[in-house]
Motif scaffolding. Structure first.
Motif, PDB file in Angstrom:
ATOM      1  N   GLY A 108       6.616  -8.965 -18.253  1.00 56.00           N
ATOM      2  CA  GLY A 108       5.875 -10.012 -18.763  1.00 56.00           C
ATOM      3  C   GLY A 108       5.599 -11.263 -18.072  1.00 56.00           C
ATOM      4  N   HIS A 109       5.711 -11.223 -16.517  1.00 57.24           N
ATOM      5  CA  HIS A 109       5.646 -12.266 -15.477  1.00 57.24           C
ATOM      6  C   HIS A 109       3.928 -12.589 -15.639  1.00 57.24           C
ATOM      7  N   ASP A 110       3.793 -13.799 -15.224  1.00 54.88           N
ATOM      8  CA  ASP A 110       2.589 -14.257 -14.953  1.00 54.88           C
ATOM      9  C   ASP A 110       1.950 -13.638 -13.468  1.00 54.88           C
ATOM     10  N   ARG A 111       0.879 -14.028 -12.927  1.00 52.95           N
ATOM     11  CA  ARG A 111       0.771 -13.593 -11.790  1.00 52.95           C
ATOM     12  C   ARG A 111       0.815 -14.603 -10.495  1.00 52.95           C
ATOM     13  N   GLY A 112       1.832 -15.721 -10.612  1.00 52.57           N
ATOM     14  CA  GLY A 112       2.281 -16.440  -9.755  1.00 52.57           C
ATOM     15  C   GLY A 112       2.598 -16.070  -8.411  1.00 52.57           C
ATOM     16  N   TRP A 113       3.063 -14.864  -8.217  1.00 50.94           N
ATOM     17  CA  TRP A 113       3.608 -14.139  -7.071  1.00 50.94           C
ATOM     18  C   TRP A 113       2.348 -14.211  -6.074  1.00 50.94           C
ATOM     19  N   ARG A 114       1.219 -14.031  -6.686  1.00 47.29           N
ATOM     20  CA  ARG A 114      -0.036 -13.857  -5.945  1.00 47.29           C
ATOM     21  C   ARG A 114      -0.219 -15.250  -4.903  1.00 47.29           C
ATOM     22  N   LYS A 115       0.423 -16.415  -5.328  1.00 46.78           N
ATOM     23  CA  LYS A 115       0.512 -17.438  -4.195  1.00 46.78           C
ATOM     24  C   LYS A 115       1.271 -17.485  -3.331  1.00 46.78           C
ATOM     25  N   SER A 116       2.334 -16.343  -3.205  1.00 44.01           N
ATOM     26  CA  SER A 116       3.182 -16.410  -2.130  1.00 44.01           C
ATOM     27  C   SER A 116       2.850 -15.041  -1.210  1.00 44.01           C
ATOM     28  N   ARG A 117       2.617 -15.546  -0.079  1.00 44.09           N
ATOM     29  CA  ARG A 117       2.128 -14.561   1.060  1.00 44.09           C
ATOM     30  C   ARG A 117       3.347 -13.349   1.197  1.00 44.09           C
ATOM     31  N   ARG A 118       4.533 -13.697   1.256  1.00 49.10           N
ATOM     32  CA  ARG A 118       5.434 -12.981   1.151  1.00 49.10           C
ATOM     33  C   ARG A 118       5.923 -12.077   0.409  1.00 49.10           C
ATOM     34  N   ALA A 119       5.337 -12.434  -1.015  1.00 49.33           N
ATOM     35  CA  ALA A 119       5.394 -11.613  -2.094  1.00 49.33           C
ATOM     36  C   ALA A 119       4.312 -10.578  -2.295  1.00 49.33           C
ATOM     37  N   VAL A 120       3.260 -10.993  -1.941  1.00 45.41           N
ATOM     38  CA  VAL A 120       1.979 -10.031  -1.732  1.00 45.41           C
ATOM     39  C   VAL A 120       2.296  -8.972  -0.628  1.00 45.41           C
ATOM     40  N   LEU A 121       2.836  -9.720   0.645  1.00 45.64           N
ATOM     41  CA  LEU A 121       3.031  -8.515   1.502  1.00 45.64           C
ATOM     42  C   LEU A 121       4.233  -7.644   1.296  1.00 45.64           C
ATOM     43  N   ALA A 122       5.187  -8.113   0.364  1.00 48.28           N
ATOM     44  CA  ALA A 122       6.141  -6.929  -0.128  1.00 48.28           C
ATOM     45  C   ALA A 122       5.480  -5.855  -1.073  1.00 48.28           C
ATOM     46  N   PHE A 123       4.913  -6.427  -2.125  1.00 44.52           N
ATOM     47  CA  PHE A 123       4.128  -5.616  -3.001  1.00 44.52           C
ATOM     48  C   PHE A 123       2.974  -4.608  -2.286  1.00 44.52           C
ATOM     49  N   ASP A 124       2.406  -5.136  -1.221  1.00 43.71           N
ATOM     50  CA  ASP A 124       1.543  -4.155  -0.348  1.00 43.71           C
ATOM     51  C   ASP A 124       2.360  -3.145   0.027  1.00 43.71           C
ATOM     52  N   LEU A 125       3.345  -3.405   0.858  1.00 39.52           N
ATOM     53  CA  LEU A 125       4.200  -2.279   1.525  1.00 39.52           C
ATOM     54  C   LEU A 125       4.503  -1.310   0.481  1.00 39.52           C
ATOM     55  N   ALA A 126       5.010  -1.670  -0.711  1.00 38.67           N
ATOM     56  CA  ALA A 126       5.569  -0.851  -1.863  1.00 38.67           C
ATOM     57  C   ALA A 126       4.427  -0.074  -2.040  1.00 38.67           C
ATOM     58  N   THR A 127       3.231  -0.578  -2.343  1.00 38.89           N
ATOM     59  CA  THR A 127       1.924   0.115  -2.615  1.00 38.89           C
ATOM     60  C   THR A 127       1.402   1.289  -1.846  1.00 38.89           C
ATOM     61  N   VAL A 128       1.882   0.722  -0.615  1.00 36.60           N
ATOM     62  CA  VAL A 128       1.444   1.832   0.796  1.00 36.60           C
ATOM     63  C   VAL A 128       2.252   2.898   0.490  1.00 36.60           C
ATOM     64  N   THR A 129       3.553   2.754   0.126  1.00 38.01           N
ATOM     65  CA  THR A 129       4.560   3.898   0.015  1.00 38.01           C
ATOM     66  C   THR A 129       4.033   4.865  -0.854  1.00 38.01           C
ATOM     67  N   TRP A 130       3.869   4.384  -2.067  1.00 38.32           N
ATOM     68  CA  TRP A 130       3.048   5.310  -3.189  1.00 38.32           C
ATOM     69  C   TRP A 130       1.919   6.002  -2.796  1.00 38.32           C
ATOM     70  N   VAL A 131       1.085   5.339  -1.736  1.00 33.79           N
ATOM     71  CA  VAL A 131      -0.192   5.770  -1.337  1.00 33.79           C
ATOM     72  C   VAL A 131       0.283   7.082  -0.438  1.00 33.79           C
TER      73      VAL A 131
END
Length: 209
Positions: free
Chosen positions: A115-138
């Motif tokens: 239920g969070h908003d998408r404020g994490w997109r404003k944080s480069r570090r947060a986006v990078l962390a989610f990128d790495l997690a998504t790459v793992t699933w790929v």
């Protein structure tokens, strides 16, 4: 993990395959399909008796039913694995595209589940962390497709069954751990950027996840 029925749900998902391959070798396609469906039905009944969450078992039973139907149409037990093979390719493509367009799936799923908003997109570090997690699933989905598709083409049904189990819950557990660590990293990054808006995120969200 809760949506998949926890660790037991991941283990249960491997049982129909563990039954299908040896029964097919010993008795043929129809008994193998029947055995897989029977195991899936017993798992569903067991969860209902224990009053566990039935959703993973119902989804699993439907998946086994569709896979069994495909195997029957194909006329070979290896057809049972087609649904999982092509589903893996689909998810690998979806997750990979989300990275390319800078919209990592893991981040959006985390926002939706908690239920969070998408404020994490404003944080480069947060986006990078989610990128790495998504790459793992790929990598997980891509490896499943590549290995199992090769075994399917080679008519190695026994090895295909082993690969399905070995690349099932073990790889899912690894990817889930990477995802958890990514979420923790993203939470800390967002908290530092907006300390008053996210002060309870680090304590609440992981338990819900």
């Amino acid at each position: 993990m809760a949506q998949m029925g926890g660790i037991s749900g991941l283990v249960y998902s491997a049982l129909p395959v563990a039954v299908l391959v040896p029964v097919n070798t010993a008795f043929g396609l129809v008994p193998a399909i029947s055995a897989a469906l029977g195991v899936a039905a017993l798992i569903l009944l067991w969860r209902l008796i224990r009053r566990d969450s039935a959703q993973p078992a119902v989804s699993g039973f439907i998946g086994v039913g569709i896979s069994a139907l495909i195997a029957w149409f194909v006329g070979a037990s290896k057809g049972y694995f087609l649904l999982g093979i092509w589903t893996s390719l689909l998810w690998a493509a979806v997750f990979a595209i989300s990275i390319l367009i800078r919209r990592p799936v893991v981040g959006y799923v985390w926002s939706w589940v908690n239920g969070h908003d998408r404020g994490w997109r404003k944080s480069r570090r947060a986006v990078l962390a989610f990128d790495l997690a998504t790459v793992t699933w790929v990598l997980v989905f891509g490896a499943r497709f590549a290995v199992q598709h090769h075994l399917y083409d080679a008519n190695q049904t026994g090895w295909l069954g082993l690969a399905r189990i070995a690349m099932g819950w073990p790889l899912t557990a690894v990817a889930a751990l990477v995802t958890y660590l990514a979420i923790r990293t993203a939470q800390r990054a967002v908290h530092r950027a907006h300390p008053h808006d996210t002060e309870t995120d680090a304590d609440v969200a992981p338990a819900g996840y």
